[in-house]
Design a protein around this motif. Structure first.
Motif, PDB file in Angstrom:
ATOM      1  N   LEU A  36      72.078  39.954  28.116  1.00 17.59           N
ATOM      2  CA  LEU A  36      73.428  40.503  28.266  1.00 17.59           C
ATOM      3  C   LEU A  36      73.495  41.150  29.632  1.00 17.59           C
ATOM      4  N   GLN A  37      74.437  40.725  30.439  1.00 19.00           N
ATOM      5  CA  GLN A  37      74.636  41.308  31.757  1.00 19.00           C
ATOM      6  C   GLN A  37      75.934  42.093  31.738  1.00 19.00           C
ATOM      7  N   ILE A  38      75.862  43.332  32.190  1.00 24.89           N
ATOM      8  CA  ILE A  38      77.039  44.186  32.296  1.00 24.89           C
ATOM      9  C   ILE A  38      77.265  44.468  33.774  1.00 24.89           C
ATOM     10  N   ALA A  39      78.416  44.091  34.269  1.00 22.37           N
ATOM     11  CA  ALA A  39      78.734  44.304  35.681  1.00 22.37           C
ATOM     12  C   ALA A  39      79.327  45.693  35.889  1.00 22.37           C
ATOM     13  N   ALA A  40      78.986  46.278  37.036  1.00 21.17           N
ATOM     14  CA  ALA A  40      79.554  47.581  37.425  1.00 21.17           C
ATOM     15  C   ALA A  40      79.493  48.564  36.264  1.00 21.17           C
ATOM     16  N   THR A  41      78.276  48.837  35.829  1.00 18.45           N
ATOM     17  CA  THR A  41      78.068  49.660  34.640  1.00 18.45           C
ATOM     18  C   THR A  41      78.720  51.034  34.798  1.00 18.45           C
ATOM     19  N   GLN A  42      79.349  51.472  33.723  1.00 18.49           N
ATOM     20  CA  GLN A  42      80.075  52.738  33.700  1.00 18.49           C
ATOM     21  C   GLN A  42      79.436  53.691  32.708  1.00 18.49           C
ATOM     22  N   PRO A  43      79.661  54.997  32.853  1.00 19.66           N
ATOM     23  CA  PRO A  43      79.096  55.955  31.887  1.00 19.66           C
ATOM     24  C   PRO A  43      79.463  55.624  30.445  1.00 19.66           C
ATOM     25  N   GLY A  44      80.652  55.066  30.229  1.00 20.67           N
ATOM     26  CA  GLY A  44      81.066  54.685  28.880  1.00 20.67           C
ATOM     27  C   GLY A  44      80.280  53.529  28.290  1.00 20.67           C
ATOM     28  N   ASP A  45      79.484  52.878  29.110  1.00 20.47           N
ATOM     29  CA  ASP A  45      78.634  51.795  28.617  1.00 20.47           C
ATOM     30  C   ASP A  45      77.345  52.326  27.999  1.00 20.47           C
ATOM     31  N   SER A  46      77.077  53.612  28.167  1.00 25.75           N
ATOM     32  CA  SER A  46      75.860  54.195  27.598  1.00 25.75           C
ATOM     33  C   SER A  46      75.905  54.075  26.073  1.00 25.75           C
ATOM     34  N   ALA A  47      74.889  53.431  25.514  1.00 26.66           N
ATOM     35  CA  ALA A  47      74.861  53.160  24.077  1.00 26.66           C
ATOM     36  C   ALA A  47      73.567  52.408  23.773  1.00 26.66           C
ATOM     37  N   VAL A  48      73.375  52.095  22.506  1.00 26.94           N
ATOM     38  CA  VAL A  48      72.292  51.196  22.105  1.00 26.94           C
ATOM     39  C   VAL A  48      72.886  49.797  21.952  1.00 26.94           C
ATOM     40  N   TYR A  49      72.221  48.823  22.511  1.00 30.22           N
ATOM     41  CA  TYR A  49      72.685  47.438  22.462  1.00 30.22           C
ATOM     42  C   TYR A  49      71.735  46.625  21.597  1.00 30.22           C
ATOM     43  N   PHE A  50      72.317  45.901  20.650  1.00 27.75           N
ATOM     44  CA  PHE A  50      71.548  45.051  19.744  1.00 27.75           C
ATOM     45  C   PHE A  50      71.910  43.591  19.958  1.00 27.75           C
ATOM     46  N   CYS A  51      70.907  42.733  19.966  1.00 26.65           N
ATOM     47  CA  CYS A  51      71.180  41.314  19.834  1.00 26.65           C
ATOM     48  C   CYS A  51      70.957  40.935  18.372  1.00 26.65           C
ATOM     49  N   ALA A  52      71.652  39.911  17.936  1.00 27.10           N
ATOM     50  CA  ALA A  52      71.520  39.429  16.567  1.00 27.10           C
ATOM     51  C   ALA A  52      71.652  37.921  16.576  1.00 27.10           C
ATOM     52  N   GLU A  53      70.973  37.284  15.631  1.00 22.42           N
ATOM     53  CA  GLU A  53      71.019  35.838  15.566  1.00 22.42           C
ATOM     54  C   GLU A  53      71.304  35.354  14.157  1.00 22.42           C
ATOM     55  N   ASN A  54      71.792  34.139  14.105  1.00 26.68           N
ATOM     56  CA  ASN A  54      72.194  33.521  12.853  1.00 26.68           C
ATOM     57  C   ASN A  54      71.924  32.022  12.973  1.00 26.68           C
ATOM     58  N   SER A  55      71.352  31.442  11.943  1.00 26.14           N
ATOM     59  CA  SER A  55      71.157  29.993  11.959  1.00 26.14           C
ATOM     60  C   SER A  55      72.269  29.349  11.160  1.00 26.14           C
ATOM     61  N   GLY A  56      72.555  28.096  11.419  1.00 26.01           N
ATOM     62  CA  GLY A  56      73.706  27.421  10.832  1.00 26.01           C
ATOM     63  C   GLY A  56      73.747  27.476   9.328  1.00 26.01           C
ATOM     64  N   SER A  57      72.564  27.523   8.700  1.00 20.42           N
ATOM     65  CA  SER A  57      72.539  27.518   7.243  1.00 20.42           C
ATOM     66  C   SER A  57      72.422  28.932   6.686  1.00 20.42           C
ATOM     67  N   ASN A  58      72.438  29.909   7.545  1.00 16.92           N
ATOM     68  CA  ASN A  58      72.214  31.285   7.130  1.00 16.92           C
ATOM     69  C   ASN A  58      73.357  32.148   7.645  1.00 16.92           C
ATOM     70  N   TYR A  59      74.146  32.678   6.716  1.00 20.77           N
ATOM     71  CA  TYR A  59      75.308  33.476   7.061  1.00 20.77           C
ATOM     72  C   TYR A  59      74.931  34.871   7.536  1.00 20.77           C
ATOM     73  N   LYS A  60      73.689  35.305   7.309  1.00 19.39           N
ATOM     74  CA  LYS A  60      73.285  36.649   7.660  1.00 19.39           C
ATOM     75  C   LYS A  60      73.000  36.748   9.153  1.00 19.39           C
ATOM     76  N   LEU A  61      73.161  37.936   9.693  1.00 26.10           N
ATOM     77  CA  LEU A  61      72.705  38.227  11.042  1.00 26.10           C
ATOM     78  C   LEU A  61      71.374  38.968  10.947  1.00 26.10           C
ATOM     79  N   THR A  62      70.424  38.557  11.760  1.00 26.02           N
ATOM     80  CA  THR A  62      69.155  39.263  11.882  1.00 26.02           C
ATOM     81  C   THR A  62      69.180  40.010  13.203  1.00 26.02           C
ATOM     82  N   PHE A  63      68.924  41.320  13.125  1.00 24.64           N
ATOM     83  CA  PHE A  63      69.049  42.193  14.290  1.00 24.64           C
ATOM     84  C   PHE A  63      67.698  42.565  14.874  1.00 24.64           C
TER      85      PHE A  63
END
Lengths: 114, 112
Positions: B75-102
């Motif tokens: 994930l690329q964030i351009a011109a990062t701002q103080p409001g961007d401060s947070a925890v960032y999670f990626c999550a994935e899902n496979s076509g046969s699996n409706y769940k997100l894995t974080f």
């Protein structure tokens, strides 16, 4: 429009008591999910509903945990005989229920078991 | 088995700089990926998603890159701002699996 709403936002309970957590999904979303997030950790899947049925309960940590969904809308997560290790933020999410649909989360219920 | 992980648990940047948050996944069947932003006391907020038939997708100030060869997502964030401060999670899902894995998340701190 309204997002996912959870109540209460905070709940403190004594060990051994039962608690009920409520989730109001986004209107029209057929899929509803419960996740648990411990302090500083990622999200742990608990249960998934498609309509009123729960095809996947594999994430429920023990038989003290149960959930139901009525009318394809509101869901409640019940934890019986709470333990201290149940303390966490319980997050609800909803989606259109198709693979590849993003989940939209509520702000969670912070549960503290004393 | 399935797993989604992050290379860096914390990232500190100066306001105005670009930020890059990385994520590795192990399930080759994953075909849908999402980035979420979580601020203190709030639930994860959807930022951007990408399907496996794409290698790049852009949003407002954010870009997600997917490298299926090495099973890497960023994930690329351009011109990062103080409001961007947070925890960032990626999550994935496979076509046969409706769940997100974080993954466990990366804490981004933006210094003024």
């Amino acid at each position: 429009g309204a997002g996912v709403s959870q109540s209460p936002s905070n709940k403190v309970t004594e060990k051994g008591k039962d608690v009920e957590l409520r989730c109001d999904p986004i209107s029209g979303h057929t899929a509803l999910y419960w996740y648990r997030q411990s302090l500083g950790q990622g999200l742990e899947f608990l249960i998934y509903f498609q309509g009123n049925s729960a095809p996947d309960k594999s994430g429920l940590p023990s038989d003290r945990f149960s959930a139901e969904r009525t009318g394809g809308s509101v869901s409640t997560l019940t934890i019986q005989r709470t333990q201290q290790e149940d303390s966490a933020v319980y997050l609800c999410a909803s989606s259109w229920g198709r693979p590849g649909s993003p989940l939209h989360f509520g702000n969670g219920t912070r549960l503290t078991v004393t | 088995g399935e797993s989604v992980g992050l290379h860096l648990p914390t990232l500190s940047v100066q306001e105005g700089d670009n930020s890059i948050i990385n994520c590795a996944y192990s399930n080759s069947a994953s075909d849908y990926f999402i980035w979420y932003k979580q601020e203190s006391g709030k639930g994860p907020q959807f930022i951007i998603d990408i399907r496996s038939n794409m290698d790049k997708r852009q949003g407002q100030r954010v870009t997600v890159l997917l490298n299926k060869t090495v099973k890497h997502l960023s994930l690329q964030i351009a011109a990062t701002q103080p409001g961007d401060s947070a925890v960032y999670f990626c999550a994935e899902n496979s076509g046969s699996n409706y769940k997100l894995t974080f993954g466990k998340g990366t804490l981004l701190t933006v210094n003024p």
